[in-house]
Scaffold this active site. Structure first.
Site, PDB file in Angstrom:
ATOM      1  N   GLY A  24      -9.811  -3.914   0.919  1.00  0.00           N
ATOM      2  CA  GLY A  24      -9.128  -3.732   2.194  1.00  0.00           C
ATOM      3  C   GLY A  24      -9.483  -2.388   2.822  1.00  0.00           C
ATOM      4  O   GLY A  24     -10.515  -1.791   2.496  1.00  0.00           O
TER       5      GLY A  24
ATOM      6  N   ARG B 217     -12.342  -8.720  -3.057  1.00  0.00           N
ATOM      7  CA  ARG B 217     -11.973  -8.282  -1.706  1.00  0.00           C
ATOM      8  C   ARG B 217     -11.510  -6.828  -1.683  1.00  0.00           C
ATOM      9  O   ARG B 217     -10.728  -6.391  -2.521  1.00  0.00           O
ATOM     10  CB  ARG B 217     -10.860  -9.200  -1.172  1.00  0.00           C
ATOM     11  CG  ARG B 217     -10.332  -8.816   0.201  1.00  0.00           C
ATOM     12  CD  ARG B 217      -9.022  -8.076   0.097  1.00  0.00           C
ATOM     13  NE  ARG B 217      -8.458  -7.802   1.425  1.00  0.00           N
ATOM     14  CZ  ARG B 217      -7.402  -7.007   1.628  1.00  0.00           C
ATOM     15  NH1 ARG B 217      -6.807  -6.419   0.620  1.00  0.00           N
ATOM     16  NH2 ARG B 217      -6.958  -6.790   2.848  1.00  0.00           N
TER      17      ARG B 217
ATOM     18  N   THR C 105       0.882  -1.161   0.000  1.00  0.00           N
ATOM     19  CA  THR C 105       0.000   0.000   0.000  1.00  0.00           C
ATOM     20  C   THR C 105       0.918   1.208   0.000  1.00  0.00           C
ATOM     21  O   THR C 105       2.017   1.134   0.531  1.00  0.00           O
ATOM     22  CB  THR C 105      -0.868   0.023   1.275  1.00  0.00           C
ATOM     23  OG1 THR C 105      -1.652  -1.156   1.336  1.00  0.00           O
ATOM     24  CG2 THR C 105      -1.794   1.225   1.309  1.00  0.00           C
TER      25      THR C 105
ATOM     26  N   GLY D  61      -5.502  -5.338   6.047  1.00  0.00           N
ATOM     27  CA  GLY D  61      -6.636  -4.432   5.928  1.00  0.00           C
ATOM     28  C   GLY D  61      -7.869  -4.819   6.731  1.00  0.00           C
ATOM     29  O   GLY D  61      -8.553  -3.952   7.285  1.00  0.00           O
TER      30      GLY D  61
ATOM     31  N   GLY E 226      -1.329  -2.284   5.975  1.00  0.00           N
ATOM     32  CA  GLY E 226      -1.239  -3.494   6.787  1.00  0.00           C
ATOM     33  C   GLY E 226      -2.327  -4.477   6.439  1.00  0.00           C
ATOM     34  O   GLY E 226      -2.905  -4.417   5.349  1.00  0.00           O
TER      35      GLY E 226
END
Lengths: 308, 308
Positions: free
Chosen positions: A204, A202, A174, A228, A226
């Protein structure tokens, strides 16, 4: 107007170890962080606003294939790229977010455009791309988003049937930026390619306002990286703001509590960057490392990768 | 185990006026609320858990064509249905959310299944439907989701090129439930068809954990309904939790502050239902009306639509 402005960026947190890093690669990562920092800071120096600064820094990271966002986005389970991004203006509490987009060159720019011109906060999938088209944003094809490293990570993940944030290094891929501009306004932005081999559309924490991204002039601006799911469940970014506003904690106290206690208690690996209205900067993570860089209100810059 | 349990539900807030409501329609709405209340409360009475209770209540509202969720979901700009839902377990802080789904009969059940079995929190679009298929959830075709009233609203909105939450009544079409079970556990769930004639894959606050849906045994469970963009920007549901946890406000004080001050300050029309660990219930809204019903810890029930 003040003469105080500052900027922090991150390029993801996770198991980033000296033992698995080559000197050449480390230099490339450091240069990537330096370039992004410069892209954002130049705007702040010229008395630009914090929203433009965080967008510019994140776009620079998106254009760099080393980071899991934009060009360097990981492959999902069917060999596509599904990217998410968000941005928030701490002065107005306006926000924009996009999720599950595959063809827009700079997701954070689409998030910013969503905030400014859509009348909405969050747009998803092909609908978000339709909006991007109406706003003349730049599109790219699959070839642009193809990088050999990500492809190999995906193939490896497919074989092992694993969903990984960023396989080889267990890096939480990220990127993000937070800034205070000379007008006293805070802003935050985050962008991600998500998890390698991810299924089922999906999403996050990155595009979830309050979880992965939040900014409020009254408190702070935060961008997370991190695992998520755990960041969503703890509403991490807004939690830091509330701990400051309602409990009177300092930025450091709030970040320490959330990153080293609350997240650790539920095995929430990752980190975040945060800045408050005085320009204090926190670069907190409970993982082995986090690609991070900042320039504080005195003009002092740091570029770091590992814990020490 | 205690003998204390309670439940509250809503069927949307907005400009709901006696002057535009027929007696027959009002009776149907009240019956719909009564049925959903009963579906959830039966579970709590049998010492079931709050997660199952809120899911059952919301499923009942989804199956009722009067409410803008599930079967009664509004049409988007291209004549499709795009539904969002979320659920959260206050005991574990586990959460599940889905957005932009078109073919699953009960979006809240998919949110619950996502929470329990996906390993993720938020799934979107066709990916979320693929997960639903893998979990043997019930699907429905366009004919099931077709209701004449919604079709007419869409046609009217198309002509006027308007994006409306629920055109005729300016109702914020969303349904939700919050519950305290006899084990002292809180839960919240929300489901919506979004805005009539919506474009660009717009997502509101309902599936955003912390904004439209939140539950935490330490504080409260909250489900919102209203102008979603503003509820996202204020992170409404988690804000109420933080005002209780960090500032020591009661549930009522926190709901009043957020609904009547903070939301009003940014023209955030709508409302919410909330319950705390003692079973106190708040049904707060700054709009003309909110379809709402509850049964408190003493077994006293109310079913209301208008302000008075």
């Amino acid at each position: 107007m003040t003469n105080i402005f500052a900027l922090a960026i991150h390029g993801g947190a996770g198991t980033i170890l000296r033992s698995t890093m080559t000197k050449e690669l480390q230099t490339q990562y450091e240069q990537g962080l330096k370039d992004a920092l410069s892209a954002g800071y130049t705007i702040l120096e010229k008395k630009g606003n914090s929203v433009d600064a965080v967008a510019a820094a994140v776009m620079c990271l998106e254009d760099n294939p080393l980071f899991n966002a934009g060009k360097g986005a990981v492959f999902n389970n069917i060999g596509k790229h599904e990217m998410d991004a968000a941005i928030m203006n701490g002065k107005t509490l306006e926000a924009g977010a996009v999720c599950g987009i595959s063809t827009v060159k700079n997701p954070v720019l689409l998030a910013k455009t969503t905030m400014l011109y859509s009348g909405h906060v969050m747009l998803a999938g092909s609908g978000a791309e339709e909006f991007a088209l109406s706003q003349n944003l730049q599109f790219e094809n699959d070839a642009y988003f193809y990088t050999q490293q990500r492809y190999d990570q995906w193939q490896e993940a497919l074989v092992e049937n694993k969903v990984q944030l960023d396989h080889t290094e267990k890096k939480m891929g990220t990127v993000g930026a937070v800034a205070l501009d000379c007008f006293g306004n805070l802003a935050a932005a985050t962008s991600t390619g998500g998890m390698t081999n991810k299924k089922f559309g999906r999403i996050g924490d990155s595009p979830v306002i309050g979880a992965g991204t939040y900014a409020n002039n009254a408190t702070c601006a935060v961008s997370c990286t991190g695992h998520g799911e755990l960041f969503i469940r703890l509403v991490v970014a807004y939690d830091i703001s509330c701990l400051m506003e309602y409990k009177g904690l300092s930025l450091k106290e709030a970040c320490d509590l959330v990153v080293y206690n609350k997240l650790v208690a539920i095995n929430g690996e990752g980190g975040l960057i945060a800045i408050d209205k005085a320009g204090n900067i926190e670069l907190s993570f409970n993982s082995e490392g986090m690609y991070r860089a900042s320039i504080d209100i005195n003009g002092n810059s740091i570029i770091k990768i590992y814990k020490d």
